[in-house]
Write an enzyme that holds these catalytic residues in place. Structure first.
Site, PDB file in Angstrom:
ATOM      1  N   ARG A  29     -43.262   7.263 -37.340  1.00  0.00           N
ATOM      2  CA  ARG A  29     -43.539   6.603 -38.620  1.00  0.00           C
ATOM      3  C   ARG A  29     -42.316   6.667 -39.523  1.00  0.00           C
ATOM      4  O   ARG A  29     -41.635   7.684 -39.578  1.00  0.00           O
ATOM      5  CB  ARG A  29     -44.724   7.291 -39.316  1.00  0.00           C
ATOM      6  CG  ARG A  29     -46.053   6.720 -38.890  1.00  0.00           C
ATOM      7  CD  ARG A  29     -47.220   7.483 -39.438  1.00  0.00           C
ATOM      8  NE  ARG A  29     -47.143   7.797 -40.860  1.00  0.00           N
ATOM      9  CZ  ARG A  29     -48.141   8.357 -41.538  1.00  0.00           C
ATOM     10  NH1 ARG A  29     -49.280   8.655 -40.931  1.00  0.00           N
ATOM     11  NH2 ARG A  29     -48.020   8.636 -42.823  1.00  0.00           N
ATOM     12  N   ARG A  50     -44.012  13.966 -34.620  1.00  0.00           N
ATOM     13  CA  ARG A  50     -45.179  13.092 -34.427  1.00  0.00           C
ATOM     14  C   ARG A  50     -44.773  11.715 -33.882  1.00  0.00           C
ATOM     15  O   ARG A  50     -43.808  11.113 -34.333  1.00  0.00           O
ATOM     16  CB  ARG A  50     -45.905  12.911 -35.769  1.00  0.00           C
ATOM     17  CG  ARG A  50     -47.044  11.912 -35.692  1.00  0.00           C
ATOM     18  CD  ARG A  50     -48.036  12.105 -36.773  1.00  0.00           C
ATOM     19  NE  ARG A  50     -47.553  11.700 -38.090  1.00  0.00           N
ATOM     20  CZ  ARG A  50     -48.324  11.734 -39.175  1.00  0.00           C
ATOM     21  NH1 ARG A  50     -49.555  12.177 -39.107  1.00  0.00           N
ATOM     22  NH2 ARG A  50     -47.836  11.350 -40.338  1.00  0.00           N
ATOM     23  N   LYS A  76     -55.250  15.589 -39.964  1.00  0.00           N
ATOM     24  CA  LYS A  76     -56.396  14.757 -40.393  1.00  0.00           C
ATOM     25  C   LYS A  76     -56.594  13.572 -39.440  1.00  0.00           C
ATOM     26  O   LYS A  76     -57.725  13.258 -39.076  1.00  0.00           O
ATOM     27  CB  LYS A  76     -56.198  14.203 -41.817  1.00  0.00           C
ATOM     28  CG  LYS A  76     -56.150  15.250 -42.905  1.00  0.00           C
ATOM     29  CD  LYS A  76     -56.182  14.633 -44.289  1.00  0.00           C
ATOM     30  CE  LYS A  76     -55.028  13.687 -44.605  1.00  0.00           C
ATOM     31  NZ  LYS A  76     -53.704  14.330 -44.584  1.00  0.00           N
ATOM     32  N   ARG A 115     -43.862  13.615 -49.945  1.00  0.00           N
ATOM     33  CA  ARG A 115     -45.307  13.489 -49.697  1.00  0.00           C
ATOM     34  C   ARG A 115     -46.001  14.834 -49.934  1.00  0.00           C
ATOM     35  O   ARG A 115     -47.086  14.893 -50.498  1.00  0.00           O
ATOM     36  CB  ARG A 115     -45.557  12.992 -48.267  1.00  0.00           C
ATOM     37  CG  ARG A 115     -45.273  11.497 -48.119  1.00  0.00           C
ATOM     38  CD  ARG A 115     -45.067  11.079 -46.680  1.00  0.00           C
ATOM     39  NE  ARG A 115     -46.221  11.296 -45.834  1.00  0.00           N
ATOM     40  CZ  ARG A 115     -46.143  11.432 -44.500  1.00  0.00           C
ATOM     41  NH1 ARG A 115     -44.987  11.387 -43.895  1.00  0.00           N
ATOM     42  NH2 ARG A 115     -47.235  11.592 -43.813  1.00  0.00           N
ATOM     43  N   ARG A 174     -57.098  11.053 -52.734  1.00  0.00           N
ATOM     44  CA  ARG A 174     -55.895  11.883 -52.828  1.00  0.00           C
ATOM     45  C   ARG A 174     -55.721  12.426 -54.239  1.00  0.00           C
ATOM     46  O   ARG A 174     -54.863  13.282 -54.455  1.00  0.00           O
ATOM     47  CB  ARG A 174     -54.661  11.047 -52.470  1.00  0.00           C
ATOM     48  CG  ARG A 174     -54.360  11.010 -50.980  1.00  0.00           C
ATOM     49  CD  ARG A 174     -53.277   9.989 -50.769  1.00  0.00           C
ATOM     50  NE  ARG A 174     -52.312  10.363 -49.773  1.00  0.00           N
ATOM     51  CZ  ARG A 174     -52.404  10.036 -48.481  1.00  0.00           C
ATOM     52  NH1 ARG A 174     -53.442   9.390 -48.033  1.00  0.00           N
ATOM     53  NH2 ARG A 174     -51.450  10.374 -47.645  1.00  0.00           N
TER      54      ARG A 174
HETATM   55  P1  AMP Z   1     -51.219   8.708 -44.554  1.00  0.00           P
HETATM   56  O1  AMP Z   1     -51.262   7.885 -43.316  1.00  0.00           O
HETATM   57  O2  AMP Z   1     -52.571   9.173 -44.997  1.00  0.00           O
HETATM   58  O3  AMP Z   1     -50.225   9.858 -44.463  1.00  0.00           O
HETATM   59  O4  AMP Z   1     -50.687   7.747 -45.727  1.00  0.00           O
HETATM   60  C1  AMP Z   1     -49.404   7.166 -45.654  1.00  0.00           C
HETATM   61  C2  AMP Z   1     -49.025   6.601 -47.012  1.00  0.00           C
HETATM   62  O5  AMP Z   1     -49.966   5.577 -47.384  1.00  0.00           O
HETATM   63  C3  AMP Z   1     -49.068   7.590 -48.167  1.00  0.00           C
HETATM   64  O6  AMP Z   1     -47.876   8.374 -48.265  1.00  0.00           O
HETATM   65  C4  AMP Z   1     -49.245   6.648 -49.352  1.00  0.00           C
HETATM   66  O7  AMP Z   1     -48.044   5.986 -49.685  1.00  0.00           O
HETATM   67  C5  AMP Z   1     -50.200   5.591 -48.787  1.00  0.00           C
HETATM   68  N1  AMP Z   1     -51.628   5.964 -49.010  1.00  0.00           N
HETATM   69  C6  AMP Z   1     -52.550   6.309 -48.067  1.00  0.00           C
HETATM   70  N2  AMP Z   1     -53.718   6.616 -48.633  1.00  0.00           N
HETATM   71  C7  AMP Z   1     -53.546   6.477 -49.976  1.00  0.00           C
HETATM   72  C8  AMP Z   1     -54.373   6.685 -51.100  1.00  0.00           C
HETATM   73  N3  AMP Z   1     -55.628   7.154 -50.972  1.00  0.00           N
HETATM   74  N4  AMP Z   1     -53.865   6.416 -52.326  1.00  0.00           N
HETATM   75  C9  AMP Z   1     -52.607   5.981 -52.475  1.00  0.00           C
HETATM   76  N5  AMP Z   1     -51.746   5.802 -51.465  1.00  0.00           N
HETATM   77  C10 AMP Z   1     -52.201   6.042 -50.208  1.00  0.00           C
END
Ligand code: AMP
Length: 216
Positions: free
Chosen positions: A160, A127, A13, A171, A88
């Protein structure tokens, strides 16, 4: 054109959003990136979110909704956006519709990047992210020219903190629990298109671009 990219962590994404944003001239909005920036800046939101993110859990809805609402006040979204990492959950899909409707906007296209667990684990394990500009790399699939340095800005690359085996599996578990209801929601709204995200990134990017041109 308002585009949402859905898919498991590791489906690409972030990479697709960044490339698509350049191709279509639209801003890329990643809730994960905004949260990580808050953690880095030590804001109140960042302090609340850090522990939750490191466990692979979801940051509370009201915090993320407020953050998104504020981001949508930026006039750069006038022509559209590529939204990555939100919604999400089904309630977040409803919140997104509400926030957008309050600004006279609506989602045009939802692309579901479907990926197998094998590819996800392989992608996330390798990554690397640029600490300066956020560019994404992979140790074997998309290595930087110089080890641990960003090709674009020479920033230091890092892994990360939530890309470790334990957090990745959490996740994925959280993602799988929630995604079916989102797929149903956007299928009913006739906005959802599913793509095979195990394919090479350039192929997937062309397919998303074709969809974007078809829808608008
Ligand atoms: P990502 O970079 O999209 O993989 O997001 C990393 C982390 O940020 C996730 O595992 C969540 O802890 C938090 N996060 C990102 N987007 C959301 C969302 N829409 N709702 C809740 N937590 C989020």
């Amino acid at each position: 054109m308002y585009i949402v990219l859905l898919g498991p962590p590791g489906a690409g994404k972030g990479t697709q959003s960044k490339n698509l944003a350049v191709k279509l001239g639209l801003p890329h909005i990643s809730t994960g990136d905004i949260l990580r920036q808050n953690v880095k800046d030590g804001t109140e939101l960042g302090k609340q979110a850090k522990g939750i993110m490191d466990k692979g859990l979801l940051v509370p809805d009201e915090l993320v909704a407020k953050m998104l609402d504020e981001r949508f006040n930026n006039p750069d979204i006038k022509k559209g956006f590529i939204l990555d990492g939100y919604p999400r959950t089904l309630p977040q899909a409803g919140t997104l519709d509400q926030i957008m409707a309050s600004k006279g906007l609506s989602v045009d296209l939802v692309v579901y990047l479907d990926s197998s667990d094998k590819v996800i684990i392989e992608r996330l394990g390798g990554r690397l992210v640029c600490s300066k500009c956020g560019a994404l790399y992979h140790v074997t699939n998309m290595p930087p020219k110089a080890k641990d340095l960003c090709d674009k800005c020479q920033g230091a690359l890092y892994q990360r903190s939530d890309d470790n085996e334990v957090t990745v599996s959490k996740r994925l578990e959280v993602y799988k629990k929630e995604v079916a209801s989102l797929i149903e929601y956007y299928t009913k709204a006739k906005k959802l298109y599913r793509l095979n995200a195990d394919l090479e990134a350039g192929v997937v990017l062309n397919q998303i671009t074709d969809l974007a041109h078809k829808v608008k």
